[in-house]
Design a protein around this motif. Structure first.
Motif, PDB file in Angstrom:
ATOM      1  N   VAL B  99       0.621  -1.251   0.041  1.00 45.21           N
ATOM      2  CA  VAL B  99       0.165   0.028   0.058  1.00 45.21           C
ATOM      3  C   VAL B  99       0.995   1.360  -0.234  1.00 45.21           C
ATOM      4  N   ARG B 100       1.728   1.302   0.781  1.00 37.20           N
ATOM      5  CA  ARG B 100       2.847   2.333   0.953  1.00 37.20           C
ATOM      6  C   ARG B 100       3.549   2.609  -0.551  1.00 37.20           C
ATOM      7  N   GLN B 101       4.051   1.768  -1.097  1.00 38.37           N
ATOM      8  CA  GLN B 101       4.517   1.713  -2.208  1.00 38.37           C
ATOM      9  C   GLN B 101       3.624   2.278  -3.539  1.00 38.37           C
ATOM     10  N   VAL B 132      -7.813   9.299   4.211  1.00 36.85           N
ATOM     11  CA  VAL B 132      -8.764   8.326   3.676  1.00 36.85           C
ATOM     12  C   VAL B 132      -8.676   6.914   4.926  1.00 36.85           C
ATOM     13  N   GLN B 133      -7.969   7.354   6.017  1.00 30.35           N
ATOM     14  CA  GLN B 133      -7.832   6.307   7.179  1.00 30.35           C
ATOM     15  C   GLN B 133      -7.469   5.124   6.921  1.00 30.35           C
ATOM     16  N   ILE B 134      -6.320   4.907   6.277  1.00 33.70           N
ATOM     17  CA  ILE B 134      -5.742   3.649   5.990  1.00 33.70           C
ATOM     18  C   ILE B 134      -4.420   3.479   6.544  1.00 33.70           C
ATOM     19  N   GLU B 135      -4.023   4.421   7.658  1.00 37.98           N
ATOM     20  CA  GLU B 135      -2.709   4.265   8.125  1.00 37.98           C
ATOM     21  C   GLU B 135      -2.179   2.812   8.813  1.00 37.98           C
ATOM     22  N   GLU B 136      -3.020   2.092   9.169  1.00 37.64           N
ATOM     23  CA  GLU B 136      -2.651   1.037   9.735  1.00 37.64           C
ATOM     24  C   GLU B 136      -2.426  -0.299   8.582  1.00 37.64           C
ATOM     25  N   LEU B 137      -2.548   0.222   7.550  1.00 37.33           N
ATOM     26  CA  LEU B 137      -2.639  -0.950   6.378  1.00 37.33           C
ATOM     27  C   LEU B 137      -1.352  -0.878   5.513  1.00 37.33           C
ATOM     28  N   MET B 138      -0.479   0.378   5.816  1.00 32.30           N
ATOM     29  CA  MET B 138       0.613   0.547   4.739  1.00 32.30           C
ATOM     30  C   MET B 138       1.435  -0.511   4.316  1.00 32.30           C
TER      31      MET B 138
END
Lengths: 302, 366, 291
Positions: B99-101, B132-138
């Motif tokens: 996700v981060r990449q 978008v509230q996806i910080e935990e999924l990076m």
């Protein structure tokens, strides 16, 4: 009633399978077991079908046979040069093919032509292209002369010249399969990813390295593995170029060594042949296992 | 950023060998999109809405017409120089990147003076992810995410460069019903928070109506009507728009204007002023019916569906073009189990269209 | 204004770069096409040069003004090329036909019938795909020799009749036929065998054609096994024939006649390819390997 039907169905199924089981049993399973037995039987005589001991002598003989070592060396050189080179060129050509529209089908069809040709027959053409005779230096030498080089006999000349022709011909022969697989792999990458990359302003090169390559990497890996296996079993293209007396030409391969041990002028030694074949099998099996370990899923046909 | 479309036209060469000649996907589209608004492009499949979106993104070039972002003419610019963010229908997340990449990907393309330091890139990616509230999924891969989460990642990736215009292609079509409701509110919130002019494409009228500032209804490459959702709903310009908006769909009857009266079948239902005598289509919104013992419109009662807040009366009428007449009635009134029901109609919920062009007949209905 | 100028230049340079890349692509593709096609051109060209003309060209010529068919006459008269072709045709037809029979029945049993041990047997079959030909050819050579089948068609044909991979391919194809068809046929009282021939085979025709073509190519080009098992010229296949011609044929090194022979044995497959190139390429990408 139900049970009876099931049993008769079972019997019938075996009947349908009988020819396959019979042929596979006689010509695949039995020989597989037998070849191991041969390889341990010392001093086997194919005329009297007797032997005088069991042990590892056959392996030791093969491993100390200079012809075998030469064959192993040749095979490894062939593998190390042709596999990366052919895969790389095929990738380049496939990318080129994928980026054009007009003439694409024509090119694809032309590129596939070597697949259906007789390796022995076309090998002969390559031989006359490269061969230097009393009458003519051959076409390739003509080209070399044009560029100011000196003629080389590629067929009966120095080792590396011969190796060059062999690698060249091998690449020519294996290319159609690789181009075919890579072009279909490339065209199966969803256009949507390229659009996404385009919107983000990704350069062509970066798109290729970061998106295309990772997405088709399973197919590249598959090609490298099948390429390794195929190149380790090289034989008929070598015969096509250098004739059947490969030991004399210093151009023998492992498979060629097996056949020479079995049959021909130096033949009549199925035990040595078996030992050499099993050594080859061990090499190929190692590669296949690496493949299974890394990929797990995609089937490999030998 | 204000987006202006001027006489935008896109023709594709026809694939049909017998019928050569171009297919016009978008025909003479002119529209000014005000800065900071959420616009829904709406229409049935094949109406040219996705083509319009792709024209704005620059993935395809118009046959004629111009596109402006503010004062810049971007018609001939490649997508990467337009400053847009695009969210694809299937998200187009690179499956081999985390996700981060994925979110970092657009930033890594920046060159020259726009080039960012590693820290800056990380910070920006994190900001977009927070939005978008996806910080935990990076660190996850796309295939480990649910559809809704993938959608958020795609939006984050589109937003990370702070585009001038955000484009969304059928953003909700791959989500299940519950997530769809949630995600469309989410899109609304993100758009409000960032203030980026946003254009999205959908075939679902409810979706477009619920979150758009303006909707654009398209059909066969031609814009039918543009306006605020409620305006378009309350004042459709033609029968197509009237039918396309609203669930349950509008009820259409064969009607007749005679001597200043509107007849549906034999029943004289309303008075009409300012329209010549003619055959018409009379369209009545489901909420335009009033149960009434002495109402003018008589229908054969088919059944009653209780929906909690309202009840839906399903009935039949010979003049109806829809297989059934659906009306929404508040639960305060009750339907007696009789063979027939009678309705009075709310004039503001009745629209008249001429028979030839199916265009609206503007007149006073009482 | 300045901004716009910048955009214009950007776009122009992008267009130029795109054109250059495109041109380079075509150069590369044409180059490889030449490498692929040149040997074919050379073999046809050489085959129509006369023996004398060929040997007097110290610098080989790229064309000939006096083509001759004499080499083709020589190829059929001086060496038994006709016999090689007939042998190869017999070998190819019989091997392919027998193989089709074997794999159809086996695939049918695996795909359609229920019997005890089916799964284990199928796994065993699949594992046989791992065995390289080189390993079993030694014993097969001894077996066929002991059965006195050297220099005979049974000896040539029998070892290559069963193919695990094609059984696998066909079984997958058979399994895609919906069960309901089978049950419908059963209700109508159709026997298994009739169902196989009337329903399954016609439906799977595309796969069967692909398998047939691939097997024909394989047979036509096979070299190693025929070489081991035949030393009587009357049983040579084309590959061995070519090798024999190269080493002992035509008295002296009559290269043009050799090339004529090469053309003759290449033509059937090239024609097959030109007719079926879509099918062949499809089939190969599904399951063929070479090299």
């Amino acid at each position: 009633m139900m049970k009876k039907k099931l049993q008769s169905g079972g019997l019938k199924a075996w009947l349908y399978l009988l020819p396959a089981i019979l042929f596979l049993g006689v010509f695949l399973v039995y020989p597989l077991i037998d070849v191991f037995i041969y390889s341990f039987e010392e001093g086997y005589n194919s005329a009297s079908q007797t032997y005088f001991g069991v042990g590892l002598y056959n392996y030791s003989y093969v491993l100390h046979d200079p012809y075998f070592l030469q064959a192993v060396k040749n095979t490894f050189i062939l593998v190390i040069i042709t596999v990366p080179l052919s895969t790389g060129i095929a990738l380049l050509i496939s990318v080129g093919l994928n980026s054009i529209k007009p003439l694409r089908n024509l090119f694809q069809t032309v590129y596939f032509l070597p697949y259906v040709t007789n390796t022995l027959a076309v090998g002969l053409v390559f031989m006359i292209l490269f061969k230097k005779t009393a009458y003519s230096d051959g076409l390739i030498n003509l080209l070399i002369n044009w560029f100011g080089g000196k003629s080389v006999d590629f067929i009966d000349g120095p080792y590396w010249a011969k190796m060059f022709v062999l690698c060249f011909y091998t690449i020519w022969v294996v290319m159609p399969f690789k181009i075919l697989i890579l072009t279909s792999a490339l065209s199966s990458v969803d256009q949507m990813y390229y659009n996404a990359a385009k919107v983000d302003g990704t350069s062509r090169f970066r798109t290729f390295v970061r998106i295309t390559l990772p997405m088709i990497s399973p197919m590249i890996f598959y090609l490298v593995i099948t390429g390794f296996i195929g190149a380790f079993k090289a034989y008929s293209d070598v015969v096509a170029l250098f004739g059947t007396n490969l030991n004399a030409a210093e151009m023998n391969t492992i498979v060629g060594y097996v056949y020479d041990m079995l049959y021909g002028d130096s033949g009549g030694y199925p035990s040595y042949a078996s030992a050499a074949a099993i050594l080859l099998f061990a090499i190929v099996l190692t590669i296949t296992c690496i493949n299974l370990l890394v990929r797990g899923k995609r089937r490999i046909t030998l | 950023m204000e987006v202006v479309l001027q006489n935008l036209t896109k023709k594709f060469p026809s694939r049909d060998r017998k019928n050569r000649g171009d297919v016009v996907a978008v025909n003479d589209f002119t529209f000014e999109i005000p800065d900071g608004k959420l616009i829904g492009l709406l229409g049935p499949s094949g109406c040219g809405k996705s083509t319009t979106l792709n024209l704005i993104s620059g993935l395809i070039k118009p046959t004629s017409g111009r596109i402006f972002f503010g004062a810049d003419d971007v018609t001939d610019l490649p997508p990467e120089n337009r400053g847009i963010g695009l969210v694809f229908q299937n998200y187009a997340l690179y499956p081999h990147l985390s996700v981060r990449q994925n979110i970092l990907f657009p930033l890594e393309n920046l060159k020259g003076k726009d080039k960012l330091s590693k820290d800056e890139m990380r910070r920006k990616a994190m900001e977009a992810a927070k939005l978008v509230q996806i910080e935990e999924l990076m660190e996850r891969k796309p295939r480990e995410l649910s559809g809704g989460q993938q959608q958020r990642v795609a939006i984050a990736r589109a937003l990370v460069k702070m585009p001038r215009v955000l484009l969304l292609d059928e953003p909700l079509s791959n989500l299940d019903a519950r997530l769809r409701l949630q995600t469309r509110e989410e899109i609304r919130r993100i758009q409000k928070e960032t203030g980026i002019t946003t254009i999205f494409v959908t075939h679902d009228q409810e979706e477009a109506m619920s979150i758009s500032d303006r909707i654009v209804v398209m059909r066969d490459g031609i814009v039918q009507q543009i306006g605020r959702p409620q305006e378009v709903y309350d004042d459709p310009v033609n029968l197509f728009v009237a039918r396309f908006l609203g669930t349950p769909p509008i009820n259409v009857f064969e009607g007749q204007i005679k001597n200043g009266r509107l007849y549906i079948g034999e029943d004289c239902v309303l008075e009409v002023r300012g329209a010549a005598d003619q055959s018409v289509y009379a369209a009545v919104r489901p909420e335009g019916f009033i149960l009434s013992e002495d109402g003018p419109l008589c229908c054969r009662l088919g059944g009653v569906e209780v929906m909690g807040r309202d009840i839906s009366v399903v009935s039949a009428n010979k003049a109806s073009l829809n297989p059934t007449v659906r009306s929404i009635i508040s639960t305060e009134s009750t339907v007696e189990d009789k063979e027939h029901v009678r309705f009075a109609l709310k004039p503001r919920k009745v629209f008249l269209f001429n028979k030839e062009a199916e265009e609206r007949i503007y007149c006073e209905v009482k | 204004m300045e901004n716009e100028m910048d955009y214009g230049r950007l776009e122009r340079s992008a267009r130029i770069r795109k054109k250059a890349v495109n041109a380079l692509t075509y150069v590369l593709l044409v180059f490889w096409a030449v490498i692929v096609l040149f040997p074919f051109y050379w073999m046809i060209l050489t085959s129509v040069k006369s023996y004398g003309a060929y040997n007097s060209e110290y610098v080989p010529k790229f064309f000939t003004l006096s083509p001759t068919m004499q080499n083709y006459v020589d190829a059929f008269t001086a060496v038994p090329l006709g016999r090689y072709l007939v042998n190869t045709t017999i070998f190819t037809v019989l091997t392919t036909a027998l193989m089709l029979g074997v794999i159809i029945f086996a695939a049918f049993a695996f795909a359609r019938l229920e019997f005890r041990g089916k799964n284990i047997l199928f796994v065993l079959f699949l594992s046989l795909m791992m065995i390289p030909n080189e390993l079993v050819i030694i014993t097969n050579f001894v077996t066929v020799t002991n059965l006195n089948m050297r220099n005979s068609f049974p000896g040539l044909i029998l070892p290559s009749v069963a193919s695990v991979f094609y059984i696998y391919l066909l079984k997958e194809n058979f399994e895609q036929i919906p069960d309901s068809l089978y049950y419908a046929a059963k209700v109508d009282g159709t026997s298994d065998l009739k169902y196989l021939f009337k329903v399954m085979i016609p439906i799977s025709k595309p796969t069967l054609i692909t398998v047939t073509i691939l097997k024909v190519i394989e047979c036509w080009n096979s070299y190693v096994w025929p070489r081991l098992i035949t030393d009587d010229e009357n049983y040579f296949l084309v590959s061995n024939g070519i090798q024999e011609i190269r080493e002992n044929g035509f008295g002296r090194e009559n290269i043009p006649a050799m090339m004529a022979a090469v053309v003759v044995i290449s033509v059937p497959l090239v024609i097959l390819f030109l007719i079926f190139h879509k099918k062949i390429m499809e089939g190969v990408s599904k399951g063929g390997t070479k090299g």
